[in-house]
Design an enzyme around this catalytic site. Structure first.
Site, mmCIF file in Angstrom:
data_model
loop_
_atom_site.group_PDB
_atom_site.id
_atom_site.type_symbol
_atom_site.label_atom_id
_atom_site.label_comp_id
_atom_site.label_asym_id
_atom_site.label_seq_id
_atom_site.Cartn_x
_atom_site.Cartn_y
_atom_site.Cartn_z
ATOM 1 C CE1 TYR A 75 -5.425 41.816 126.961
ATOM 2 C CE2 TYR A 75 -5.078 40.170 128.675
ATOM 3 C CZ TYR A 75 -4.581 40.955 127.655
ATOM 4 O OH TYR A 75 -3.255 40.887 127.321
ATOM 5 C CG PHE A 127 4.719 24.953 105.059
ATOM 6 C CD1 PHE A 127 4.139 24.918 103.805
ATOM 7 C CD2 PHE A 127 4.508 26.071 105.850
ATOM 8 C CE1 PHE A 127 3.351 25.973 103.348
ATOM 9 C CE2 PHE A 127 3.722 27.121 105.409
ATOM 10 C CZ PHE A 127 3.141 27.081 104.155
ATOM 11 C CB THR A 128 7.721 28.585 103.578
ATOM 12 O OG1 THR A 128 6.329 28.713 103.856
ATOM 13 C CG2 THR A 128 7.895 28.208 102.116
ATOM 14 C CG ASP A 218 1.574 21.835 109.423
ATOM 15 O OD1 ASP A 218 0.366 22.141 109.476
ATOM 16 O OD2 ASP A 218 2.416 22.522 108.834
ATOM 17 C CE LYS A 261 -2.925 28.109 105.229
ATOM 18 N NZ LYS A 261 -1.696 27.442 105.579
ATOM 19 N NE ARG A 385 4.429 27.168 98.355
ATOM 20 C CZ ARG A 385 4.759 28.194 99.140
ATOM 21 N NH1 ARG A 385 5.817 28.940 98.882
ATOM 22 N NH2 ARG A 385 4.047 28.511 100.198
ATOM 23 C CG PHE A 451 7.805 32.642 98.742
ATOM 24 C CD1 PHE A 451 8.614 32.078 99.708
ATOM 25 C CD2 PHE A 451 6.453 32.776 99.007
ATOM 26 C CE1 PHE A 451 8.084 31.643 100.921
ATOM 27 C CE2 PHE A 451 5.915 32.351 100.212
ATOM 28 C CZ PHE A 451 6.743 31.786 101.172
HETATM 29 C C1 LIG Z 1 -0.294 27.894 105.970
HETATM 30 C C2 LIG Z 1 0.514 26.840 106.550
HETATM 31 C C3 LIG Z 1 1.270 27.047 107.709
HETATM 32 C C4 LIG Z 1 1.421 28.405 108.372
HETATM 33 O O1 LIG Z 1 0.230 28.919 108.802
HETATM 34 P P1 LIG Z 1 -0.135 30.480 108.772
HETATM 35 O O2 LIG Z 1 -1.523 30.501 109.304
HETATM 36 O O3 LIG Z 1 -0.032 30.947 107.360
HETATM 37 O O4 LIG Z 1 0.826 31.174 109.659
HETATM 38 C C5 LIG Z 1 1.938 25.961 108.232
HETATM 39 N N1 LIG Z 1 1.904 24.760 107.645
HETATM 40 C C6 LIG Z 1 1.202 24.527 106.520
HETATM 41 C C7 LIG Z 1 1.195 23.181 105.914
HETATM 42 C C8 LIG Z 1 0.494 25.558 105.931
HETATM 43 O O5 LIG Z 1 -0.173 25.334 104.797
#
Ligand SMILES: *Cc1c(COP(=O)(O)O)cnc(C)c1O
Length: 459
Positions: A75, A127-128, A218, A261, A385, A451
Site C-alpha cells: 500500500y 485540450f478537452t 502538458d 500516450k 475533433r 463527444f
Molecule cells: C489524453 C490527454 C490528456 C488527458 O489524459 P488522460 O490520461 O486521458 O486522463 C491530457 N492532455 C492531452 C494532450 C492528452 O492527449
C-alpha cells in the site's frame, strides 16, 4: 548513381498477435446504428483497425511485461514508485513526482491547487479534459496559440507555438496576479499533434519569468514533439531525443502527464513539479482523489511498466519509427487527394472534414458524419475533433471551432504498414462518393465532454 532512401522501420519484432474480427457491411451498419453513429459507442469487437485514440492502446514491450511481474503491491512505499520517481527525475528532469491513475487525475489536482476563482489560464489551444478541470476550478481558459494553428493548410513547421503578443496582451489586460500559470502543451493534440519549437519555449520562459508566472507543461507527447525539433529546428539535428526532452522540460515549472500516450502503458499518469510547496499540497490532495502519494490509483506493476515505458519512449529509433508510420499514412492519403492537416503531426492524421464534405454545414456535424462513413466502409474506427468535441461555453452557446477534423490516431507499436494501406484506401473510397453523403442531427447530448456519449441520427 541515385541515392537510395533509408526507410523508417520498426526497431522490434512481433512476438504475439491478437486476432481481429472481420465484419460485413451489414454487420457494420447494424453496429453503427446501435451506437447512435458515435464511434465512441461502438463495441471494440466490431472494429477492425482501431484508430479512435493512441491513449492506452500502445503495445508494451517484453521488458515492460516482465516488469509487471516485479510489481510490489504494497500500500505504501512500493519499490516500483521509487523506480518511477528515479526515471522521472532522470529522463524528464522534474524534482517531485505524484503518480495519478491517468492524466486528468493530475490535471484535477494541479488545477485545484494553482487556480483561484476568476483566474485566467492562457494555453496553446485547449485540450478537452485540461480545460474542463481549469473551468471547474474557477478559471477561464484563453487560447494563445499562433493563428497558423487554426489554419489546416498552413505548413508552418511549429504550429504548436505560443503567440507572445497574445500572452502579453492578456498580462496587460488582467495583470500577472490573475494568471497563475501558462498551460503549455507539447505536440498540441487538438491542432493535429503540432509541435512547439525550442525557440518559442525559451521566449515563453523569458516572458513568464519576468512576470512571475509559472509554466505548466502538458507533456503527454513530449517525445514526439522532441522528434520534430530534432528534424526541423536549427541546432538540434545532432542532439538525442533524450537531450531535447530534458531541455524542453527545463523551461517549465511542472507537468501533467498522461502516460497512456508517449510512455507506452495502458494506464497511468502523474503530476511532476519542481516547487516544494506545490508538491506538498499535491501530496496531500492526491489522497482524497487518487490514493496514497506513492501509488496514486495505480498498482505497483503499473508504475513499473510506466518507468520502463518512459525509458523506451525517448529512444531515437523508437520515435523515428513511430512518427515515420504516421507520416507514411499521411503521404498515402495525400496521394489520393484527401485533404489533411499539414504538416503531418506526431500521433495521427487529421482529415479536414470541412473540405472533404463542403456541402454539410458545421451544425450537421461533418466530421462526425465522416467518421461514421469510414467505419461503414471498412471497419476502421476514427473519431471526431470538431464541433461535437468543442462542446458548449459556460453560457450554453456552442463553440464553433475553425477546425472540423476526423482524427486517425495511430497506437504505438500496434499496426503494420499493410494496415496503413488499408486505411488510406478506405478513406479514398469514401472520398470518391463524398457528394452522396448527408449530415446528421444530435438526438442526445450529455452535459460534460459530450463527444464521448452523444447520439446521432442521419438526416
Ligand atoms: C489524453 C490527454 C490528456 C488527458 O489524459 P488522460 O490520461 O486521458 O486522463 C491530457 N492532455 C492531452 C494532450 C492528452 O492527449
Amino acid at each position: 548513381m541515385t541515392t537510395i532512401k533509408q526507410s523508417w522501420a520498426e526497431p522490434y519484432k512481433i512476438k504475439m498477435v491478437e486476432l481481429l474480427k472481420m465484419t460485413t457491411p451489414e454487420q457494420r451498419n447494424a453496429a453503427l446504428k446501435e451506437a447512435g453513429y458515435n464511434t465512441f459507442l461502438l463495441k471494440s469487437e466490431d472494429v477492425y483497425i482501431d484508430l479512435l485514440t493512441d491513449s492506452g492502446t500502445s503495445a508494451m514491450s517484453d521488458r515492460q511485461w516482465a516488469g509487471m511481474m516485479l510489481g510490489d503491491e504494497a500500500y505504501a512505499g512500493s519499490r516500483n514508485f521509487y523506480h518511477l520517481e528515479q526515471v522521472v527525475q532522470e529522463v524528464y528532469g522534474y524534482k517531485y513526482l505524484i503518480p495519478t491513475h491517468q492524466g486528468r487525475g493530475a490535471e484535477n489536482i494541479l488545477s485545484k491547487i494553482l487556480i483561484k476563482e476568476g483566474d485566467i489560464i492562457p494555453g496553446n489551444m485547449y485540450f478537452t479534459t485540461t480545460r474542463l478541470h481549469q473551468e471547474l476550478a474557477g478559471g477561464t481558459f484563453e487560447d494563445i496559440i499562433i493563428d497558423e494553428a487554426h489554419d489546416a493548410e498552413n505548413e508552418f513547421p511549429f504550429k504548436g507555438n505560443i503567440d507572445m503578443n497574445k500572452l502579453e496582451a492578456l498580462i496587460q489586460k488582467y495583470g500577472a496576479g490573475k494568471i497563475p500559470y501558462v498551460s503549455m502543451a507539447t505536440s498540441v493534440n487538438m491542432a493535429g499533434g503540432q509541435p512547439i519549437s525550442m525557440q518559442n519555449l525559451k521566449e515563453l520562459r523569458a516572458l513568464t519569468s519576468k512576470h512571475g508566472i509559472k509554466v505548466i507543461h502538458d507533456m503527454t507527447r513530449v517525445a514526439e514533439n522532441a522528434y520534430f525539433i530534432q528534424q526541423k529546428e536549427a541546432g538540434y539535428a545532432n542532439k538525442s531525443i533524450k537531450e531535447i526532452v530534458k531541455e524542453i522540460n527545463s523551461y517549465t515549472d511542472g507537468a501533467t502527464m498522461s502516460a497512456k500516450k508517449d510512455a507506452l502503458v495502458n494506464i497511468g499518469g502523474f503530476l511532476a513539479v519542481n516547487d516544494w510547496d506545490v508538491f506538498e499540497e499535491a501530496r496531500n490532495m492526491v489522497v482524497v482523489y487518487e490514493g496514497l502519494h506513492t501509488y496514486g490509483g495505480l498498482a505497483g506493476r503499473d508504475m513499473e511498466a510506466m518507468a520502463i515505458g518512459i525509458t523506451e519512449s525517448v529512444n531515437d529509433d523508437h520515435i523515428r519509427a513511430r512518427v515515420g508510420q504516421v507520416i507514411y499514412l499521411g503521404e498515402k492519403m495525400m496521394e489520393y487527394g484527401i485533404p489533411i492537416v499539414l504538416p503531418i503531426g506526431g500521433h495521427g492524421i487529421f482529415v479536414d472534414a470541412k473540405k472533404f464534405l463542403p456541402h454539410i454545414s458545421q451544425d450537421q456535424f461533418p466530421a462526425q458524419t465522416l467518421a461514421a462513413e469510414i467505419y461503414l466502409d471498412s471497419g476502421v474506427r476514427t473519431m471526431e475533433r470538431g464541433i461535437v468535441s468543442a462542446g458548449r461555453k459556460a453560457n450554453g452557446e456552442n463553440y464553433y471551432p475553425k477546425l472540423e477534423l476526423v482524427r486517425f490516431t495511430i497506437p504505438r507499436r500496434v499496426y503494420t504498414q499493410a494496415h496503413m494501406d488499408v486505411i488510406a484506401e478506405s478513406v479514398a473510397r469514401v472520398y470518391q462518393r463524398r457528394n452522396e453523403i448527408k449530415g446528421m442531427k444530435m438526438v442526445y447530448e450529455p452535459k460534460y465532454l459530450r463527444f464521448f456519449q452523444a447520439l446521432f441520427e442521419k438526416i
